[in-house]
Design an enzyme around this catalytic site. Structure first.
Site, PDB file in Angstrom:
ATOM      1  CG  ASP A  11      -2.248   0.681   0.975  1.00  0.00           C
ATOM      2  OD1 ASP A  11      -2.262   1.938   0.994  1.00  0.00           O
ATOM      3  OD2 ASP A  11      -3.260   0.004   0.775  1.00  0.00           O
ATOM      4  CG  HIS A  51      -5.229   4.010   1.023  1.00  0.00           C
ATOM      5  ND1 HIS A  51      -4.848   2.714   0.756  1.00  0.00           N
ATOM      6  CD2 HIS A  51      -6.497   4.133   0.541  1.00  0.00           C
ATOM      7  CE1 HIS A  51      -5.834   2.074   0.142  1.00  0.00           C
ATOM      8  NE2 HIS A  51      -6.847   2.919  -0.014  1.00  0.00           N
ATOM      9  CB  SER A 194      -9.114   0.744  -0.219  1.00  0.00           C
ATOM     10  OG  SER A 194      -8.648   0.968  -1.523  1.00  0.00           O
TER      11      SER A 194
END
Length: 231
Positions: A11, A51, A194
């Site tokens: 990620d 994220h 996600s």
């Protein structure tokens, strides 16, 4: 406490300085295209987007008996070069993960072949691959490839719920109910497949505490059976 389930999170990197994540991240690395146009590895790449941190916090909230390998491949805009993703995946097996988590993917078919090689290696080593499908519903990879546990988003009353439909798991698409994450506005507002994929990796980690060495098909079956037992 059972054994620690090792999860490689491919990620934007995990910010281990937030909350108690330093207790869970056992190694951090990253891959990028250097000035000469080659793929390079560095453990000094900054976390430019939270994220990946949000993903890790969801997984940890579902299963606390985890340890993370943080693999930073995404920039501040959550973009990367497909070659970087494929190469990072090929290298992460060295860390002996139980699960490789990817809240990302590509629409470009030219990466199907290298991704299939990764899937073959994962099957050989009994490593589970979890990937988020593209938010718009377009066919994306590796989520749509055989041997990968693909995840889409759904609407549920609480973070523990999930379902299975037409070859994909569906899980919550936000962060409501996840401890501490509401304290960081950027992560609090994180939404999409996600986040959904992170819940499924968390549930898989819980299952792995009880079972060992099963395939993606076995994992899918066990998750579905667990779902039926809860209904």
């Amino acid at each position: 406490m059972g054994r620690k389930i090792r999860i490689a999170v491919i990620d934007s990197g995990i910010n281990a300085g937030l909350f108690d994540l330093n207790e869970y991240v056992i190694h951090s690395t990253g891959f990028y295209i250097n000035s000469q146009g080659y793929i390079a590895e560095s453990n000094m790449l900054p976390v430019r987007n939270l994220h990946g941190t949000a993903v890790a916090m969801i997984i940890r909230h579902i299963c606390s008996d985890v340890e993370f390998i943080s693999v930073n491949v995404l920039d501040e805009n959550l973009s990367t070069d497909g070659r970087v993703l494929a190469y990072a995946l090929s290298q992460v097996f060295d860390y002996r993960p139980d699960i490789i988590h990817m809240s990302l993917g590509t629409l470009k078919r030219r990466y199907i072949f290298p991704l299939k090689k990764i899937i073959k290696e994962a099957k050989k080593l009994n490593v589970l691959l979890v990937a988020a499908a593209e938010n718009s519903g377009k066919t994306s990879y590796p989520a749509y490839l055989n041997g990968v546990i693909g995840v889409k988003s759904g609407f549920f009353e609480n973070y523990k719920q999930y379902s299975y439909k037409k070859g994909f798991f569906l899980a919550p698409d936000g962060t409501k109910g996840i401890a501490h994450i509401q304290e960081v506005p950027v992560m609090k507002n994180s939404r999409g497949t996600s986040m959904s994929a992170a819940y499924i990796s968390g549930h898989l980690a819980e299952i792995l505490k009880k079972y060992k060495n099963f395939s993606a098909n076995d994992a899918t079956r066990i998750l579905i059976n667990t779902l039926k037992q809860k209904e």
